[in-house]
Design a protein around this motif. Sequence first.
Motif, PDB file in Angstrom:
ATOM      1  N   VAL A   8       0.850  -1.194   0.000  1.00  0.00           N
ATOM      2  CA  VAL A   8       0.000   0.000   0.000  1.00  0.00           C
ATOM      3  C   VAL A   8       0.887   1.246   0.000  1.00  0.00           C
ATOM      4  O   VAL A   8       2.004   1.216   0.529  1.00  0.00           O
ATOM      5  N   PRO A   9       0.390   2.327  -0.595  1.00  0.00           N
ATOM      6  CA  PRO A   9       1.131   3.577  -0.507  1.00  0.00           C
ATOM      7  C   PRO A   9       0.964   4.174   0.895  1.00  0.00           C
ATOM      8  O   PRO A   9      -0.088   4.014   1.523  1.00  0.00           O
TER       9      PRO A   9
ATOM     10  N   GLY B 193       6.987   1.080   6.155  1.00  0.00           N
ATOM     11  CA  GLY B 193       7.386  -0.047   6.986  1.00  0.00           C
ATOM     12  C   GLY B 193       6.634  -1.306   6.618  1.00  0.00           C
ATOM     13  O   GLY B 193       5.792  -1.318   5.727  1.00  0.00           O
ATOM     14  N   VAL B 194       6.971  -2.390   7.337  1.00  0.00           N
ATOM     15  CA  VAL B 194       6.315  -3.670   7.124  1.00  0.00           C
ATOM     16  C   VAL B 194       5.540  -4.021   8.382  1.00  0.00           C
ATOM     17  O   VAL B 194       6.091  -3.975   9.483  1.00  0.00           O
TER      18      VAL B 194
ATOM     19  N   VAL C 298       1.807  -6.437   5.553  1.00  0.00           N
ATOM     20  CA  VAL C 298       1.395  -5.219   4.865  1.00  0.00           C
ATOM     21  C   VAL C 298       2.654  -4.375   4.683  1.00  0.00           C
ATOM     22  O   VAL C 298       3.331  -4.042   5.659  1.00  0.00           O
ATOM     23  N   VAL C 299       2.990  -4.096   3.430  1.00  0.00           N
ATOM     24  CA  VAL C 299       4.194  -3.320   3.126  1.00  0.00           C
ATOM     25  C   VAL C 299       3.767  -1.921   2.706  1.00  0.00           C
ATOM     26  O   VAL C 299       3.155  -1.740   1.664  1.00  0.00           O
ATOM     27  N   ALA C 300       4.038  -0.940   3.569  1.00  0.00           N
ATOM     28  CA  ALA C 300       3.680   0.444   3.273  1.00  0.00           C
ATOM     29  C   ALA C 300       4.876   1.129   2.632  1.00  0.00           C
ATOM     30  O   ALA C 300       5.966   1.153   3.214  1.00  0.00           O
ATOM     31  N   GLN C 301       4.673   1.658   1.420  1.00  0.00           N
ATOM     32  CA  GLN C 301       5.777   2.217   0.650  1.00  0.00           C
ATOM     33  C   GLN C 301       5.462   3.641   0.220  1.00  0.00           C
ATOM     34  O   GLN C 301       4.298   4.039   0.179  1.00  0.00           O
ATOM     35  N   SER C 302       6.503   4.364  -0.140  1.00  0.00           N
ATOM     36  CA  SER C 302       6.277   5.693  -0.726  1.00  0.00           C
ATOM     37  C   SER C 302       5.546   5.494  -2.051  1.00  0.00           C
ATOM     38  O   SER C 302       5.619   4.418  -2.648  1.00  0.00           O
TER      39      SER C 302
END
Lengths: 103, 346
Positions: free
Chosen positions: B157-158, B203-204, B224-228
């Motif tokens: 997810v962004p 973060g993860v 859940v991998v939160a990315q830019s």
Amino acid sequence: VSGGRVAVGRGLIARYGCGSCHSIPGVPGADAMAAPPLDHFYERSYIAGRLPNTEENLLKWLQDPQQIEPGTAMPNLGVNQDEARDIAAYLYHQPSLSDIINR
Amino acid sequence: MMKRLYQSSLFLLTLLLISGCSAEPISPPNTPSTLGPHGPNAAHVAQLWWLMLGLGVAIFAVVTELLAAALLRRRRATSTTAPESSGDVGRRWLLWGGIILPLVVLTIIFGDTIYTLAAVEVPQGQPAFQIHVVARQWWWQVDYPDQGITTANEIHVPVGVPVQIQLESTDVIHSFWVPELAGKIDLIPSQANNISLQSDQVGVYRGECAEFCGLQHAHMGFMVVAQSQSDFNTWLAAQQRPAATPTDSTALQGQHVFVSAGCVFCHTVRGLDDKSVDRSAIDLGPDLTHLSSRLTIAGASLNQNRGNLAGWVVDPQHVKPGVRMPNQYINSQDLQTLLAYLATLQ
């Protein structure tokens, strides 16, 4: 094993996923049956049913099992010399007499 | 006797402490806490929890104090006179302690609960993009229908924007829970639920199934991998690509093993076109098109690396007894080429 760190070896064993095939006492989750168990490893005579169980051979085996025994089930995991030293230190690490008595 | 009691309780306490920290940390640490929120929805839930704890502690303190006062109060020297307290005082205690105080406390908690529920509600209208999660025994299928992506056990997810996830189940009731990002919600067969989650930090975050769903319920995790936004776009683009035919001869052999050993009957690899396979049956197991790009395997119960993959492929029934994947009886040479092939599924 000269220069091998037992505690670091234990962490590396968990990180490389050794415990998905081998059962290794002291490593959480390492209780698999796919490959030989590694308890009392220091008492074993042979590595891979082939090499005499010496420190030198174990280091070679850990780094490149496919070269020693082409096609063996154990994959090359990309373990380097230093890591192999630490892993070997853990595998050869044996309980001291006082550990056994106090168990 | 007291010493024995003391020793055994000390032993139990130690046992609890040891068992609490015995699990090898899978990256990231596998003990996420609701009290360490990383997004607004989880922060609302945590705030409600702290309020309830505060009120609970206050009431406990008052009750303990009253109990202590009652126990320590000196007995009257003579008990010939009638007790001075009349029914009125007793009735007042009942009125205040038994009705008015609980009413106030419960009203506060009820009000805050309603507020929290409204705050974490899924916003109306079409979401910016769609994510569908289908719970299976015992893993998570993750679809991005607009992009034509199917992956497993990992939701990208962004960061910093609310993301809406539609949740379904194909077998039994599961529950979707990412403690650091949002509350729980059930996944129910033939009913779609929605949850909104937002991560404020790259973060993860580990998620779990929070509803007992069978033998391997405990090994049904996901990440859940939160990315830019730019990293997220890169990930989307990479996942959209089908798997390339390997150029390396060992990996190519492994691809043949993947087909001939029957992996293709349950696992899709987009780009691997095999006409002999009945495509309609291919959604029993996770899509493996980009397996090697994932952090974990086996419902986030193992880190994704060659050692774990080897053990999982040949003996999944030992890692997750009862899992749908059968043990594979392939010769060791084929295992090596298969692992080389799986490594190309970036």
